[in-house]
Structures are given as C-alpha cells and as structure tokens.
Design a protein around this motif. Sequence first.
Motif, short mmCIF file in Angstrom:
data_model
loop_
_atom_site.label_atom_id
_atom_site.label_comp_id
_atom_site.label_asym_id
_atom_site.label_seq_id
_atom_site.Cartn_x
_atom_site.Cartn_y
_atom_site.Cartn_z
N ILE A 193 60.95 50.33 46.60
CA ILE A 193 59.60 50.66 47.08
C ILE A 193 58.56 49.76 46.43
CG2 ILE A 193 57.82 52.45 47.05
CD1 ILE A 193 60.00 54.53 47.37
N ALA A 194 58.67 49.59 45.12
CA ALA A 194 57.73 48.71 44.42
C ALA A 194 57.82 47.29 44.96
CB ALA A 194 58.02 48.73 42.91
N GLU A 195 59.02 46.83 45.12
CA GLU A 195 59.27 45.50 45.68
C GLU A 195 58.58 45.34 47.04
OE1 GLU A 195 60.99 42.75 44.84
OE2 GLU A 195 60.73 41.87 46.83
N HIS A 196 58.75 46.36 47.87
CA HIS A 196 58.19 46.31 49.22
C HIS A 196 56.67 46.31 49.18
CE1 HIS A 196 57.17 47.98 53.27
NE2 HIS A 196 58.08 47.10 53.62
N ALA A 197 56.10 47.00 48.19
CA ALA A 197 54.64 47.04 48.09
C ALA A 197 54.08 45.69 47.65
CB ALA A 197 54.21 48.13 47.12
N ILE A 198 54.82 45.02 46.77
CA ILE A 198 54.31 43.77 46.18
C ILE A 198 54.59 42.56 47.08
CG2 ILE A 198 54.50 42.21 44.23
CD1 ILE A 198 55.15 44.61 42.48
N ARG A 199 55.77 42.55 47.67
CA ARG A 199 56.19 41.41 48.50
C ARG A 199 55.14 41.13 49.57
NH1 ARG A 199 61.77 41.50 51.50
NH2 ARG A 199 62.13 41.15 49.29
N GLY A 200 54.89 39.88 49.76
CA GLY A 200 53.93 39.51 50.79
C GLY A 200 52.52 39.36 50.26
N THR A 201 52.31 39.80 49.02
CA THR A 201 51.00 39.61 48.41
C THR A 201 50.92 38.20 47.83
OG1 THR A 201 50.94 41.95 47.82
CG2 THR A 201 49.37 40.51 46.73
N GLU A 202 49.87 37.50 48.15
CA GLU A 202 49.70 36.14 47.64
C GLU A 202 48.71 36.16 46.48
OE1 GLU A 202 50.45 33.31 46.48
OE2 GLU A 202 51.13 32.71 48.50
N PHE A 203 49.21 35.86 45.29
CA PHE A 203 48.34 35.90 44.12
C PHE A 203 47.68 34.56 43.85
CE2 PHE A 203 51.38 39.34 43.55
CZ PHE A 203 50.56 40.39 43.20
N ASP A 204 48.20 33.55 44.49
CA ASP A 204 47.68 32.20 44.29
C ASP A 204 46.54 31.93 45.26
OD1 ASP A 204 47.16 29.54 43.99
OD2 ASP A 204 49.27 28.93 43.94
N GLY A 205 45.33 31.83 44.73
CA GLY A 205 44.19 31.59 45.61
C GLY A 205 43.97 30.12 45.90
N GLY A 206 44.76 29.26 45.25
CA GLY A 206 44.64 27.83 45.49
C GLY A 206 43.38 27.20 44.91
N HIS A 207 42.73 27.90 43.98
CA HIS A 207 41.52 27.33 43.39
C HIS A 207 41.86 26.24 42.38
CE1 HIS A 207 40.18 31.43 44.64
NE2 HIS A 207 39.14 30.74 45.07
N THR A 208 40.99 25.26 42.30
CA THR A 208 41.22 24.21 41.31
C THR A 208 40.71 24.64 39.95
OG1 THR A 208 39.15 23.21 42.05
CG2 THR A 208 41.19 22.30 42.95
N ASP A 209 39.63 25.40 39.92
CA ASP A 209 39.10 25.91 38.66
C ASP A 209 40.00 27.02 38.13
OD1 ASP A 209 37.21 26.27 36.55
OD2 ASP A 209 36.53 28.08 37.59
N TRP A 210 40.43 26.89 36.90
CA TRP A 210 41.38 27.88 36.37
C TRP A 210 40.77 29.27 36.26
CZ3 TRP A 210 40.24 30.23 31.72
CH2 TRP A 210 39.30 29.59 30.90
N ARG A 211 39.47 29.34 35.99
CA ARG A 211 38.85 30.66 35.92
C ARG A 211 38.88 31.36 37.27
NH1 ARG A 211 34.48 31.09 31.67
NH2 ARG A 211 34.51 29.16 30.47
N GLU A 212 38.51 30.60 38.29
CA GLU A 212 38.52 31.17 39.64
C GLU A 212 39.92 31.60 40.02
OE1 GLU A 212 36.02 31.95 41.56
OE2 GLU A 212 34.76 31.30 39.90
N GLN A 213 40.88 30.79 39.65
CA GLN A 213 42.28 31.08 39.98
C GLN A 213 42.72 32.41 39.35
OE1 GLN A 213 44.10 29.93 42.17
NE2 GLN A 213 46.11 29.22 41.51
N ILE A 214 42.38 32.58 38.08
CA ILE A 214 42.79 33.80 37.38
C ILE A 214 42.02 35.01 37.90
CG2 ILE A 214 42.72 34.97 35.14
CD1 ILE A 214 43.55 32.39 33.86
N ARG A 215 40.74 34.81 38.15
CA ARG A 215 39.95 35.89 38.75
C ARG A 215 40.57 36.36 40.06
NH1 ARG A 215 34.96 36.95 36.53
NH2 ARG A 215 34.21 35.19 35.33
#
Lengths: 228, 228
Positions: free
Chosen positions: B75-97
């Motif tokens: 269930i946890a796997e199914h909830a998380i899968r498909g979520t994209e955590f990488d926003g593709g920002h070049t600024d590391w702060r923006e990326q982590i945010r």
Amino acid sequence: MASTRRTSKKARRPPAAGNWRRDLTREKLVRAGLGLLDREGCDAVTMRRLAGQVGVTPMALYNHFSSKRDLLRAIAEHAIRGTEFDGGHTDWREQIRHCFHTLRGLCLEHPGLPRLLEIEGVAPASVFAPMEVTLGALGQAGLEPLDGLRTYFLLVSFTLGQASYETSGPFPDLDPSERIRSEGLPGRSYHTTERLERPQTWDFKAAFDFGLTLVLSGVAALGKPDAR
Amino acid sequence: MASTRRTSKKARRPPAAGNWRRDLTREKLVRAGLGLLDREGCDAVTMRRLAGQVGVTPMALYNHFSSKRDLLRAIAEHAIRGTEFDGGHTDWREQIRHCFHTLRGLCLEHPGLPRLLEIEGVAPASVFAPMEVTLGALGQAGLEPLDGLRTYFLLVSFTLGQASYETSGPFPDLDPSERIRSEGLPGRSYHTTERLERPQTWDFKAAFDFGLTLVLSGVAALGKPDAR
DNA sequence: ACCTGAACACCGTTCAAGT
DNA sequence: ACCTGAACACCGTTCAAGT
C-alpha cells in the motif's frame, strides 16, 4: 499491601487529594507499565499483559485508569516527570543543545517513548517542559514568539524522529543501497543513492549534533543580511 | 473479474514476471487498502476489514500477501510510486524545497501514510526517491555525502513529523496553554508557554516553509566563517 | 471501594479442507 | 491455483456479580 489495611468505614473522601491506597496502586501499575514499555516496547503495553504482570485480572485496571489511553498517558507522564530540560546556560545555543540532548537521552532510556507520544491523546502536559526552555532561549536569540514556536516544532520532530529511528531501527529495510538493489524500481534512477557508501556503523550522536548545529546556525542567520 | 476467466490449464508460469490474474487481484486489494487508509486511517487497515471490503474471506488475502506487513508495504509503495520528487531546478535550494513540499503534499493526500511508514518493515524502497534528489542537491551545495545524508534525515523527520501532526492533530491535547492550566504540574514553571498566544488557526504551511528555510540557511552557513 | 468472571466484538494467522 | 471455515491465541471494554 501488607500494613494499613482497613475495613472501609464509610470513608468520606477528602474532596481534593490524598487517597492513600488508591494512589499507591496506580503508581505501582504505572511503574510496571513503564517497565513493560522499556523491556518489550510499545505494543507490549497491554491491559491484559500489565494485569498479568502484577497478578490481577485485566478488569481490575479499570478501577485505576479510565481507559488504555489514560494508562498510557500516565506512563508517559511518569517517564518525563523529573527530567530537567533547563541546563541554566546563559548562551541560548548551549541552552537549546542541552535541552534537546536531554530529550534525546530520555527517548534512548525509554525506547518506546517516541511512539507512545504519537498515539492520539497520550502526550501529557509534561511534554511542554522542553517547549518552555526552547522558547525562552529563542527569545534571547531575538526570535519572535511565533517563529520560536515553529523552531520548537522543527527541533522536536527532528529529535523524536531520530531517536525513534535509533532505537527501533536501524532497520535493514532502511539501508538504501541494499533495498534498491533487491527490489527493482522501474522508471527511477538512483545513481547517487546506489553508490552511497553507508558507514558500517552509523554514528547517531554525531548525526544528531550535526542536525542541531544546522538548525541553530539557521536561527542565527535569521538576523543577518544573507538569510533568505 | 468479468472477462478472461479461464479454467486453469496446468498453467506453467513463466519464471520471471507476468502472472496476469494474480497481479490484477493484488492491485485491486492494494487500491482498496489505500482507500481504507485514506478514509479511515492507519488502524482501519485490517486483514479482516479489507477482506470484507472486497467481499472475500480474510484468509483469501494470504494468497496475495504473505503477511499484513507485506500488504502494508504494498500500500505504501502504491501511494508513493508515481510521485516525482525531482523538480528539475538548477538551484539546489529550489530543488530541495520542491522535493519536500512534494513529500508533504503526498502525506496530506494520504493522511495515514506517515504513521504507516513508521511501522517496522513497512517502508518500501520508494521512500528513497526523495533521498536521491536531496543528496544530489546538497552535493551541489558543497556538502560531503555524509553530511548530506544527515541533512536528509533531518528534513525527512521534520516533514513527516509536521505532516503527521497536521493530519492527525491538531489535538486539543497539544495546545500547551490549555493543558498546562487544566493539569497542575508541580515543581515546574511555565510562564513563557502559559502566556503564549497561540494563533487561533495555526498556519501549517507557513510553519513548514519556515522550518525548511531555517534548515536551508543552516546548510548555506556551513561553508561560511561564522558557522559553528 | 475494589476485584472477579463471563461475555462481546474485534485482531493476525495456522491448518485442513474444498474446487 | 485460489478460496473457505473452523480454530487458536490474542486485543479493549461492558456488565453483572461478588466481598
């Protein structure tokens, strides 16, 4: 159990406090419950098991606690009470460090405590002792009360989270490189995590100190120009 | 359930993947389980209740999951899968945010998720998706891998803790001034906390942003002279 | 006032049996 | 291969009854 056994002679109880034998038994139960928590973890603290532990029927507990939640709250209260979070330092950094090292130490003494506090309605009022110390120190650092409260919640989440991970874990389940290799995850790349060399023994204390320092220097930066 | 029902004709299964009907049923169960989690919380996800939900006997689940833990992990796997955590920002702060705002958002969509992940052995490999993004960004910020990992754990404890508090709480139990006034705590003074004016509506998002900023500026300060 | 015993409505899981 | 049914060892809690 031995000495002052009286035939209950109508005994109109004083309205406020001092119910001699009642308090004694409640305390005995709380101590046994804390022992159960420390030895066998949060899930082991059960009305039935605690009753068995003190040689009594499960239903006897309901004379001293209105529910399991009430029992758990009393156990948490008993674990926290007596802990001094105020180190009396004049430097606000030192004060906060002391406070959360103490909180962490408490969680390591009672490994079931973090999970216990997360159960709805279990956290007793004593959990606000570290809040008092933190808000004082952060006020000294120049933070407004609202930001102080936010910082406190950050620190407390961090401390409880780390302590919980330290005592319940380290799960083999959470060793990243291992897991990612065994379960295939389609559509994701993990090169950074995969080639991560996890130290064989993770130094929890050092990691905790690092996090604390990070937050404190973040607080310090709040007053400065570059902070954003 | 309707279409391709075959009489099982000895069916030597291909060794690797593709068990047609089996996977379908497992997925159906996982979806129903996630629904149960979202609607009624972590404790409601029970072998017996899930079985009832899909109109089957509890024991039927054991053909698709080896244990309750296995079910919860799926269930946890199914909830998380498909979520994209990488926003593709070049600024590391923006990326982590972006990464941790996404994680927080996921926890708000599935309020039972934080507690689910804390159950021993339930966290699936996909929980390392945010780790990958974070370590990359922190490397860009000049942190060594070990410090990156420590920072990641700080951020994850914070995010899960706050989200858990936001969805399960806000307990009346955790409103400090209220509690301290009702329960007397001998031997402690709480003047700061007592006279704290808690805003009537606590702004969780703002508090989360504040914590994130604090940590990020702590990271930035690591390279600078005054940091200690 | 305090404790017991039987009962109820739940759990996860095993095991033998059905198809 | 998949599902059922009865059973076991657990839960928290209610209720009537004992002393």
